[in-house]
Design a protein around this motif. Structure first.
Motif, mmCIF file in Angstrom:
data_model
loop_
_atom_site.group_PDB
_atom_site.id
_atom_site.type_symbol
_atom_site.label_atom_id
_atom_site.label_comp_id
_atom_site.label_asym_id
_atom_site.label_seq_id
_atom_site.Cartn_x
_atom_site.Cartn_y
_atom_site.Cartn_z
ATOM 1 N N PRO A 75 0.805 -1.230 0.000
ATOM 2 C CA PRO A 75 0.000 0.000 0.000
ATOM 3 C C PRO A 75 0.837 1.278 0.000
ATOM 4 O O PRO A 75 0.305 2.357 -0.309
ATOM 5 C CB PRO A 75 -0.819 -0.109 1.294
ATOM 6 C CG PRO A 75 -0.795 -1.553 1.654
ATOM 7 C CD PRO A 75 0.536 -2.065 1.190
ATOM 8 N N LEU A 76 2.127 1.177 0.332
ATOM 9 C CA LEU A 76 2.957 2.379 0.463
ATOM 10 C C LEU A 76 3.889 2.603 -0.717
ATOM 11 O O LEU A 76 4.555 3.642 -0.794
ATOM 12 C CB LEU A 76 3.780 2.305 1.757
ATOM 13 C CG LEU A 76 3.011 2.112 3.066
ATOM 14 C CD1 LEU A 76 3.966 2.147 4.239
ATOM 15 C CD2 LEU A 76 1.931 3.175 3.226
ATOM 16 N N LYS A 77 3.963 1.652 -1.632
ATOM 17 C CA LYS A 77 4.936 1.752 -2.721
ATOM 18 C C LYS A 77 4.740 2.993 -3.581
ATOM 19 O O LYS A 77 5.705 3.598 -4.054
ATOM 20 C CB LYS A 77 4.875 0.489 -3.589
ATOM 21 C CG LYS A 77 5.508 -0.725 -2.929
ATOM 22 C CD LYS A 77 5.494 -1.932 -3.855
ATOM 23 C CE LYS A 77 6.191 -3.122 -3.190
ATOM 24 N NZ LYS A 77 6.171 -4.327 -4.050
ATOM 25 N N GLU A 78 3.495 3.387 -3.790
ATOM 26 C CA GLU A 78 3.245 4.531 -4.662
ATOM 27 C C GLU A 78 3.668 5.859 -4.036
ATOM 28 O O GLU A 78 3.768 6.879 -4.718
ATOM 29 C CB GLU A 78 1.759 4.601 -5.032
ATOM 30 C CG GLU A 78 0.834 4.806 -3.842
ATOM 31 C CD GLU A 78 -0.633 4.883 -4.249
ATOM 32 O OE1 GLU A 78 -0.999 5.855 -4.962
ATOM 33 O OE2 GLU A 78 -1.389 3.965 -3.884
ATOM 34 N N PHE A 79 3.972 5.830 -2.724
ATOM 35 C CA PHE A 79 4.302 7.077 -2.029
ATOM 36 C C PHE A 79 5.801 7.240 -1.763
ATOM 37 O O PHE A 79 6.226 8.266 -1.234
ATOM 38 C CB PHE A 79 3.556 7.144 -0.682
ATOM 39 C CG PHE A 79 2.075 6.905 -0.792
ATOM 40 C CD1 PHE A 79 1.252 7.818 -1.419
ATOM 41 C CD2 PHE A 79 1.516 5.744 -0.275
ATOM 42 C CE1 PHE A 79 -0.114 7.598 -1.520
ATOM 43 C CE2 PHE A 79 0.155 5.505 -0.368
ATOM 44 C CZ PHE A 79 -0.665 6.434 -1.000
ATOM 45 N N ILE A 80 6.601 6.247 -2.130
ATOM 46 C CA ILE A 80 7.998 6.233 -1.733
ATOM 47 C C ILE A 80 8.807 7.363 -2.370
ATOM 48 O O ILE A 80 9.864 7.745 -1.862
ATOM 49 C CB ILE A 80 8.641 4.854 -2.047
ATOM 50 C CG1 ILE A 80 9.985 4.705 -1.328
ATOM 51 C CG2 ILE A 80 8.772 4.652 -3.536
ATOM 52 C CD1 ILE A 80 9.910 4.749 0.165
ATOM 53 N N LYS A 81 8.298 7.945 -3.462
ATOM 54 C CA LYS A 81 9.041 9.010 -4.138
ATOM 55 C C LYS A 81 8.682 10.406 -3.623
ATOM 56 O O LYS A 81 9.209 11.412 -4.114
ATOM 57 C CB LYS A 81 8.824 8.936 -5.649
ATOM 58 C CG LYS A 81 9.467 7.697 -6.271
ATOM 59 C CD LYS A 81 9.372 7.706 -7.784
ATOM 60 C CE LYS A 81 10.076 6.484 -8.370
ATOM 61 N NZ LYS A 81 10.003 6.459 -9.857
ATOM 62 N N MET A 82 7.803 10.481 -2.631
ATOM 63 C CA MET A 82 7.532 11.786 -2.023
ATOM 64 C C MET A 82 8.812 12.326 -1.394
ATOM 65 O O MET A 82 9.660 11.560 -0.914
ATOM 66 C CB MET A 82 6.441 11.644 -0.958
ATOM 67 C CG MET A 82 5.046 11.440 -1.523
ATOM 68 S SD MET A 82 3.797 11.356 -0.208
ATOM 69 C CE MET A 82 2.288 11.523 -1.145
ATOM 70 N N ASP A 83 8.955 13.655 -1.377
ATOM 71 C CA ASP A 83 10.250 14.228 -1.011
ATOM 72 C C ASP A 83 10.568 14.151 0.481
ATOM 73 O O ASP A 83 11.700 14.469 0.871
ATOM 74 C CB ASP A 83 10.369 15.672 -1.521
ATOM 75 C CG ASP A 83 9.265 16.581 -1.016
ATOM 76 O OD1 ASP A 83 8.663 16.285 0.032
ATOM 77 O OD2 ASP A 83 9.002 17.606 -1.674
ATOM 78 N N ASN A 84 9.636 13.740 1.321
ATOM 79 C CA ASN A 84 9.930 13.581 2.745
ATOM 80 C C ASN A 84 9.619 12.162 3.245
ATOM 81 O O ASN A 84 9.388 11.937 4.430
ATOM 82 C CB ASN A 84 9.182 14.605 3.597
ATOM 83 C CG ASN A 84 7.671 14.541 3.429
ATOM 84 O OD1 ASN A 84 7.163 13.976 2.454
ATOM 85 N ND2 ASN A 84 6.952 15.124 4.380
ATOM 86 N N VAL A 85 9.616 11.203 2.312
ATOM 87 C CA VAL A 85 9.444 9.785 2.643
ATOM 88 C C VAL A 85 10.752 9.069 2.306
ATOM 89 O O VAL A 85 11.240 9.166 1.175
ATOM 90 C CB VAL A 85 8.266 9.161 1.863
ATOM 91 C CG1 VAL A 85 8.138 7.675 2.192
ATOM 92 C CG2 VAL A 85 6.969 9.898 2.193
ATOM 93 N N PHE A 86 11.302 8.337 3.287
ATOM 94 C CA PHE A 86 12.639 7.790 3.123
ATOM 95 C C PHE A 86 12.715 6.332 3.563
ATOM 96 O O PHE A 86 11.877 5.842 4.321
ATOM 97 C CB PHE A 86 13.646 8.582 3.981
ATOM 98 C CG PHE A 86 13.647 10.054 3.741
ATOM 99 C CD1 PHE A 86 14.379 10.611 2.705
ATOM 100 C CD2 PHE A 86 12.899 10.902 4.555
ATOM 101 C CE1 PHE A 86 14.381 11.983 2.484
ATOM 102 C CE2 PHE A 86 12.885 12.276 4.349
ATOM 103 C CZ PHE A 86 13.632 12.816 3.308
#
Length: 467
Positions: free
Chosen positions: A125-136
């Motif tokens: 469920p989180l893969k699509e958000f991994i490229k957000m600039d404050n997700v590491f």
């Protein structure tokens, strides 16, 4: 023809190492000092020869700078005559023609070492958000620097996953004065290392440090456009939904062996997901083990000493031992890698936390009947100032020591190391009852707490059952 026949000549052979981490650089330096090779290290990382294990402690401020984690710089390897190529992506391996292909050239080898490590495992469920600039995620030195830069302007940190790295990052957050939430799908933190009773001791400590610990919760989405603004989580039992505001998110939900490069070349992958290797750490291809291609570290399958099961060890100490075996075999000094007990230790807040061998969970999964013994003791004589509590749990199967978990502010590592050897030597409970321990008031009680845990297990032998 795949495979290489040794020749009696003094001509230097070409050794290519894919991966510049703990295994790759240890092999390179050992072989360069004692062998006769032209060595090239190909690494997609932008740094080399640094301590991954130290990164959470830089984030916590215990170590002043990420540069302190660099053990050897590029000039050191250049001076040794090792060609280290950073930011180099290897696209394919051609085993038939003894070549590896990068994004810019083709490199020939006589001997090849695959030390590609692992990559973060991100929940679906989180893969699509991994490229957000404050997700590491935290795997490389560059990752650590990015996280630190973001934490410097953050008020709210969310860490997803309460394994060893996750809890260390959460502690780092509160040490920096940041409101920190630690989310874990399991009800227990460090659930791969500790049983629930020992985990509860650590969870109480994390609570005392001011960490907002949410166990038994699953993240379902990260909300925002380019920048994450909140995390939506679901309580596993009730299904209740909750949103948590966030400035920085670190996902620490495990890793997967990085084997795609080797797999695409036809190298066999074991049931653990790591590359299949023999006891010389040579890879398997076309139903035979190659004498000129080795693999080690987090990309290679190893075997558990107690259960015999295959798994992938994520310990730096294991990687270093594998590097020594590979290097010795490259130097034609036969060396083998045997099943491991996998002793682990972490520093979580004020506590040292260690384990080795079985937990009750892994014992049950493997249908191994165990008896446990526990004790709470002190690190010094009762009358000596500064003594701290130490919590010990031991597991026995077939009357032999098969697992241990210890939590305390002092004295954990040396006890875990000793118990690791006892497991490897298949020490019986009768042997452990006869164990002699040294004593002086500033560093120990007269009777070591391990002895009381052994006696407790001995009393429980008559009521052996699964928990």
């Amino acid at each position: 023809m795949v495979g290489n026949t040794s020749e009696n000549n003094t001509k230097k052979q070409d050794l290519v190492i894919i991966g510049g981490g703990a295994v790759g650089m240890a092999v390179a330096t050992h072989v360069q000092r004692h062998g006769n090779y032209n060595i090239k290290v190909l690494s997609k990382d932008s740094h080399t020869a640094y301590s991954q294990c130290g990164m959470p402690f830089v984030l916590a401020g215990d170590i002043p700078d990420f540069n302190k984690l660099i053990v050897k710089n590029l000039q050191f390897f250049k001076d040794m005559g090792i060609d280290v190529r950073l930011n180099t992506q290897v696209n394919s391996i051609d085993l038939e023609n003894h070549t590896v292909h990068t994004q810019i050239d083709t490199v020939r080898y006589d001997k090849l070492v695959i030390a590609t490590g692992s990559s973060p495992s991100i929940p679906e469920p989180l893969k699509e958000f991994i490229k957000m600039d404050n997700v590491f995620t935290l795997r490389t030195l560059s990752d650590g620097i990015k996280i630190q830069n973001n934490l410097e302007k953050s008020k709210n940190l969310v860490v997803i996953g309460a394994g060893g790295i996750g809890v260390e990052i959460a502690v780092a957050g509160v040490k920096r004065g940041i409101s920190t939430t630690l989310i874990n799908r399991s009800k227990n933190v460090l659930s791969h290392n500790l049983d629930s009773d020992m985990s509860q001791i650590l969870q109480n400590h994390l609570d005392s440090k001011g960490i907002n610990l949410l166990t038994g919760h699953t993240p379902v989405s990260i909300n925002g456009s380019d920048t994450a603004e909140s995390v939506t989580i679901k309580e596993n039992i009730t299904g209740k939904i909750k949103n948590i505001s966030v400035d920085t998110i670190v996902i620490s939900t495990g890793v997967n062996p990085e084997v795609s490069l080797a797999k695409n070349a036809g190298i066999s992958v074991g049931e653990s997901g790591g590359l299949l290797v023999n006891n010389k750490l040579q890879v398997k291809y076309d139903n035979k083990y190659l004498d000129d291609v080795f693999a080690g570290g987090e990309c290679a399958q190893v075997y558990d000493f107690v259960t015999g099961n295959p798994f992938v060890s994520q310990l730096a100490s294991t990687a270093r031992r594998m590097a020594s075996v590979i290097a010795e075999n490259l130097l034609e000094k036969t060396s083998t890698f045997t099943p491991i007990t996998n002793p682990w230790i972490g520093v979580i807040g004020d506590y040292q936390v260690g384990n080795v061998g079985l937990t009750e969970k892994t014992a049950y999964k493997n249908k191994i009947n165990t008896v446990t013994g526990s004790s709470t003791g002190f690190t010094r004589a009762g009358y000596y100032p500064g003594g701290e509590k130490i919590y010990i749990k031991l597991l026995f199967s077939n009357r032999c020591l098969s697992g241990a978990q210890i939590i305390g502010r002092k004295g954990v590592k040396e006890r875990i190391d000793g118990l690791s050897l006892a497991i490897r030597k298949k020490a019986s409970i009768d042997d452990m009852l006869k164990m002699e321990t040294c004593y002086t008031p500033p560093v120990s009680e007269l009777v070591d707490p391990i002895t009381y845990a052994v006696k407790d297990a001995y009393k429980n032998m008559d009521n052996q059952k699964y928990d």
